[in-house]
Design a protein around this motif. Structure first.
Motif, PDB file in Angstrom:
ATOM      1  N   MET A 103      43.714  48.244  47.076  1.00  0.00           N
ATOM      2  CA  MET A 103      43.565  46.873  46.571  1.00  0.00           C
ATOM      3  C   MET A 103      44.644  46.593  45.519  1.00  0.00           C
ATOM      4  O   MET A 103      44.885  47.396  44.636  1.00  0.00           O
ATOM      5  CB  MET A 103      42.185  46.665  45.957  1.00  0.00           C
ATOM      6  N   SER A 104      45.282  45.453  45.621  1.00  0.00           N
ATOM      7  CA  SER A 104      46.343  45.102  44.682  1.00  0.00           C
ATOM      8  C   SER A 104      45.779  44.931  43.276  1.00  0.00           C
ATOM      9  O   SER A 104      44.671  44.444  43.076  1.00  0.00           O
ATOM     10  CB  SER A 104      47.014  43.807  45.134  1.00  0.00           C
ATOM     11  N   ASP A 105      46.577  45.372  42.289  1.00  0.00           N
ATOM     12  CA  ASP A 105      46.143  45.256  40.885  1.00  0.00           C
ATOM     13  C   ASP A 105      45.904  43.816  40.475  1.00  0.00           C
ATOM     14  O   ASP A 105      45.125  43.545  39.556  1.00  0.00           O
ATOM     15  CB  ASP A 105      47.196  45.889  39.974  1.00  0.00           C
ATOM     16  N   ILE A 106      46.574  42.869  41.149  1.00  0.00           N
ATOM     17  CA  ILE A 106      46.425  41.459  40.785  1.00  0.00           C
ATOM     18  C   ILE A 106      45.003  40.963  41.039  1.00  0.00           C
ATOM     19  O   ILE A 106      44.556  39.980  40.452  1.00  0.00           O
ATOM     20  CB  ILE A 106      47.451  40.596  41.567  1.00  0.00           C
ATOM     21  N   LEU A 107      44.258  41.659  41.902  1.00  0.00           N
ATOM     22  CA  LEU A 107      42.902  41.237  42.239  1.00  0.00           C
ATOM     23  C   LEU A 107      41.863  41.748  41.240  1.00  0.00           C
ATOM     24  O   LEU A 107      40.753  41.216  41.190  1.00  0.00           O
ATOM     25  CB  LEU A 107      42.531  41.724  43.646  1.00  0.00           C
ATOM     26  N   LEU A 108      42.209  42.757  40.468  1.00  0.00           N
ATOM     27  CA  LEU A 108      41.217  43.373  39.586  1.00  0.00           C
ATOM     28  C   LEU A 108      40.742  42.425  38.491  1.00  0.00           C
ATOM     29  O   LEU A 108      39.551  42.368  38.182  1.00  0.00           O
ATOM     30  CB  LEU A 108      41.800  44.649  38.964  1.00  0.00           C
ATOM     31  N   VAL A 109      41.670  41.676  37.898  1.00  0.00           N
ATOM     32  CA  VAL A 109      41.295  40.759  36.807  1.00  0.00           C
ATOM     33  C   VAL A 109      40.393  39.628  37.292  1.00  0.00           C
ATOM     34  O   VAL A 109      39.336  39.381  36.696  1.00  0.00           O
ATOM     35  CB  VAL A 109      42.555  40.208  36.099  1.00  0.00           C
ATOM     36  N   PRO A 110      40.756  38.883  38.363  1.00  0.00           N
ATOM     37  CA  PRO A 110      39.851  37.826  38.821  1.00  0.00           C
ATOM     38  C   PRO A 110      38.492  38.344  39.295  1.00  0.00           C
ATOM     39  O   PRO A 110      37.474  37.675  39.112  1.00  0.00           O
ATOM     40  CB  PRO A 110      40.617  37.159  39.971  1.00  0.00           C
ATOM     41  N   ILE A 111      38.462  39.539  39.894  1.00  0.00           N
ATOM     42  CA  ILE A 111      37.180  40.102  40.318  1.00  0.00           C
ATOM     43  C   ILE A 111      36.319  40.434  39.099  1.00  0.00           C
ATOM     44  O   ILE A 111      35.117  40.144  39.071  1.00  0.00           O
ATOM     45  CB  ILE A 111      37.401  41.350  41.200  1.00  0.00           C
ATOM     46  N   PHE A 146      45.653  34.402  38.534  1.00  0.00           N
ATOM     47  CA  PHE A 146      46.646  34.667  37.501  1.00  0.00           C
ATOM     48  C   PHE A 146      46.072  34.524  36.096  1.00  0.00           C
ATOM     49  O   PHE A 146      46.793  34.238  35.140  1.00  0.00           O
ATOM     50  CB  PHE A 146      47.848  33.735  37.696  1.00  0.00           C
ATOM     51  N   THR A 147      44.758  34.714  35.971  1.00  0.00           N
ATOM     52  CA  THR A 147      44.126  34.673  34.654  1.00  0.00           C
ATOM     53  C   THR A 147      44.566  35.875  33.822  1.00  0.00           C
ATOM     54  O   THR A 147      44.469  37.020  34.273  1.00  0.00           O
ATOM     55  CB  THR A 147      42.592  34.707  34.790  1.00  0.00           C
ATOM     56  N   PRO A 148      45.071  35.657  32.598  1.00  0.00           N
ATOM     57  CA  PRO A 148      45.490  36.782  31.748  1.00  0.00           C
ATOM     58  C   PRO A 148      44.289  37.659  31.387  1.00  0.00           C
ATOM     59  O   PRO A 148      43.203  37.138  31.101  1.00  0.00           O
ATOM     60  CB  PRO A 148      46.055  36.094  30.502  1.00  0.00           C
ATOM     61  N   PRO A 149      44.444  38.978  31.395  1.00  0.00           N
ATOM     62  CA  PRO A 149      43.347  39.883  31.012  1.00  0.00           C
ATOM     63  C   PRO A 149      42.780  39.577  29.626  1.00  0.00           C
ATOM     64  O   PRO A 149      41.579  39.743  29.392  1.00  0.00           O
ATOM     65  CB  PRO A 149      44.000  41.268  31.053  1.00  0.00           C
ATOM     66  N   SER A 150      43.638  39.114  28.715  1.00  0.00           N
ATOM     67  CA  SER A 150      43.176  38.798  27.362  1.00  0.00           C
ATOM     68  C   SER A 150      42.155  37.661  27.367  1.00  0.00           C
ATOM     69  O   SER A 150      41.207  37.662  26.573  1.00  0.00           O
ATOM     70  CB  SER A 150      44.358  38.419  26.470  1.00  0.00           C
ATOM     71  N   GLU A 151      42.332  36.682  28.277  1.00  0.00           N
ATOM     72  CA  GLU A 151      41.393  35.572  28.379  1.00  0.00           C
ATOM     73  C   GLU A 151      40.047  36.037  28.927  1.00  0.00           C
ATOM     74  O   GLU A 151      38.990  35.564  28.502  1.00  0.00           O
ATOM     75  CB  GLU A 151      41.977  34.477  29.279  1.00  0.00           C
ATOM     76  N   VAL A 152      40.102  36.959  29.883  1.00  0.00           N
ATOM     77  CA  VAL A 152      38.866  37.518  30.433  1.00  0.00           C
ATOM     78  C   VAL A 152      38.106  38.277  29.349  1.00  0.00           C
ATOM     79  O   VAL A 152      36.883  38.140  29.209  1.00  0.00           O
ATOM     80  CB  VAL A 152      39.174  38.461  31.621  1.00  0.00           C
ATOM     81  N   TYR A 206      43.627  35.480  48.626  1.00  0.00           N
ATOM     82  CA  TYR A 206      44.808  36.325  48.386  1.00  0.00           C
ATOM     83  C   TYR A 206      45.538  36.635  49.689  1.00  0.00           C
ATOM     84  O   TYR A 206      46.766  36.491  49.775  1.00  0.00           O
ATOM     85  CB  TYR A 206      44.383  37.618  47.700  1.00  0.00           C
ATOM     86  N   TYR A 207      44.809  37.054  50.712  1.00  0.00           N
ATOM     87  CA  TYR A 207      45.445  37.482  51.954  1.00  0.00           C
ATOM     88  C   TYR A 207      45.871  36.316  52.852  1.00  0.00           C
ATOM     89  O   TYR A 207      46.730  36.475  53.705  1.00  0.00           O
ATOM     90  CB  TYR A 207      44.511  38.415  52.722  1.00  0.00           C
ATOM     91  N   TYR A 208      45.277  35.136  52.650  1.00  0.00           N
ATOM     92  CA  TYR A 208      45.639  33.982  53.483  1.00  0.00           C
ATOM     93  C   TYR A 208      46.338  32.882  52.684  1.00  0.00           C
ATOM     94  O   TYR A 208      46.503  31.768  53.180  1.00  0.00           O
ATOM     95  CB  TYR A 208      44.395  33.420  54.191  1.00  0.00           C
ATOM     96  N   ASP A 209      46.716  33.204  51.438  1.00  0.00           N
ATOM     97  CA  ASP A 209      47.475  32.278  50.595  1.00  0.00           C
ATOM     98  C   ASP A 209      46.776  30.928  50.450  1.00  0.00           C
ATOM     99  O   ASP A 209      47.352  29.868  50.708  1.00  0.00           O
ATOM    100  CB  ASP A 209      48.896  32.089  51.161  1.00  0.00           C
ATOM    101  N   LEU A 210      45.524  30.960  50.020  1.00  0.00           N
ATOM    102  CA  LEU A 210      44.715  29.762  49.798  1.00  0.00           C
ATOM    103  C   LEU A 210      44.424  29.621  48.305  1.00  0.00           C
ATOM    104  O   LEU A 210      44.443  30.608  47.567  1.00  0.00           O
ATOM    105  CB  LEU A 210      43.400  29.854  50.580  1.00  0.00           C
ATOM    106  N   PRO A 211      44.143  28.407  47.837  1.00  0.00           N
ATOM    107  CA  PRO A 211      43.792  28.224  46.415  1.00  0.00           C
ATOM    108  C   PRO A 211      42.486  28.944  46.087  1.00  0.00           C
ATOM    109  O   PRO A 211      41.454  28.687  46.715  1.00  0.00           O
ATOM    110  CB  PRO A 211      43.672  26.706  46.264  1.00  0.00           C
ATOM    111  N   THR A 212      42.521  29.817  45.117  1.00  0.00           N
ATOM    112  CA  THR A 212      41.382  30.703  44.845  1.00  0.00           C
ATOM    113  C   THR A 212      40.136  29.942  44.397  1.00  0.00           C
ATOM    114  O   THR A 212      39.034  30.186  44.897  1.00  0.00           O
ATOM    115  CB  THR A 212      41.764  31.730  43.764  1.00  0.00           C
ATOM    116  N   GLY A 213      40.317  29.025  43.439  1.00  0.00           N
ATOM    117  CA  GLY A 213      39.165  28.289  42.927  1.00  0.00           C
ATOM    118  C   GLY A 213      38.449  27.512  44.012  1.00  0.00           C
ATOM    119  O   GLY A 213      37.213  27.578  44.146  1.00  0.00           O
TER     120      GLY A 213
END
Length: 251
Positions: free
Chosen positions: A1-9, A122-128, A217-224
């Protein structure tokens, strides 16, 4: 799993837990659009910050507007009136205010889109981390202080803490994401008549939120918007198939 997914999850895991509790309270009170109205007022506060103060006082204005709507709803809940209709008016008041404030801003429409549903990939970890600390403090108040209150004070505390929660989550995820996380998990859990309704709402909320993040992420769709769409779709299907047919006396 890409590291970029860890913060939003990690973010949606926290958001689902916090919002499911408030969602139960909203459904029990029968005022479904409370969260939308408060979220819309929070968004109005952020718009005022952008439109008139160049994004200064962002959190202060967002929280102030959210608390104002919470205070008005708490007062209205103690009066004999059509509460859902009143909350609906607050919602359109906030929505129209946003459009008026942003009408002369070059970044207005982009800001409006992000207010509805943000791209949380793309939420910064600091905000989470900051939001998690805020939610932890809110949870502590709900556990230790809230049960000891009653009457108007209890209602005011509920809506004020909801406003504080929504203030953080709207800036991170958007109005529509906040609404679906508040209502969908709680509604599905109650519709299925689960014995452990909070655990059921957590699991369902985590399932559709994390699934939507992976799909986006895998289909390039708006996450929200993916979270909103999948949460609303699955909720509608589950509720329709799990609910009993209404009798003629119920119609």
């Amino acid at each position: 799993m890409s590291d970029i997914l860890l913060v939003p999850i990690a973010l949606v895991i926290v958001l689902v837990m916090m919002h499911s509790w408030f969602g139960m309270g909203i459904l029990k009170r029968g005022i479904i659009f409370t969260d939308l109205a408060i979220a819309q007022f929070a968004a109005l506060g952020s718009s005022v910050s952008l439109g008139y103060f160049h994004e200064e006082y962002f959190y202060l204005l967002t929280l102030s507007f959210a608390l104002l709507s919470a205070f008005l709803i708490a007062i209205a809940s103690q009066k004999k009136l059509q509460l859902e209709a009143f909350i609906g008016l607050l919602y359109v008041l906030g929505a129209s205010g946003i459009m008026m404030v942003l009408s002369h801003s070059a970044e207005g429409m982009e800001h409006f889109k992000s207010l509805l549903a943000s791209d949380i990939l793309f939420t910064p970890p600091s905000e989470v981390l900051k939001s998690t600390l805020i939610y932890a403090l809110i949870a502590l108040v709900l556990w230790k202080i809230y049960p000891k209150t009653s009457g108007f004070l209890k209602e005011l505390m509920f809506f004020s803490l909801l406003a504080l929660t929504v203030t953080s989550s709207v800036s991170l995820a958007g109005v529509l994401v906040v609404f679906v996380l508040l209502i969908a998990p709680a509604l599905v859990s109650l519709s299925l008549k689960l014995k452990r309704v909070y655990l059921g709402s957590f699991v369902f909320g985590w399932f559709f939120s994390i699934s939507a993040i992976l799909i986006s992420y895998y289909y390039d769709l708006p996450t929200g918007y993916s979270i909103v769409f999948l949460g609303a779709l699955l909720s509608c299907v589950i509720i329709l198939f799990s609910s009993k047919k209404a009798s003629d006396n119920d119609i």
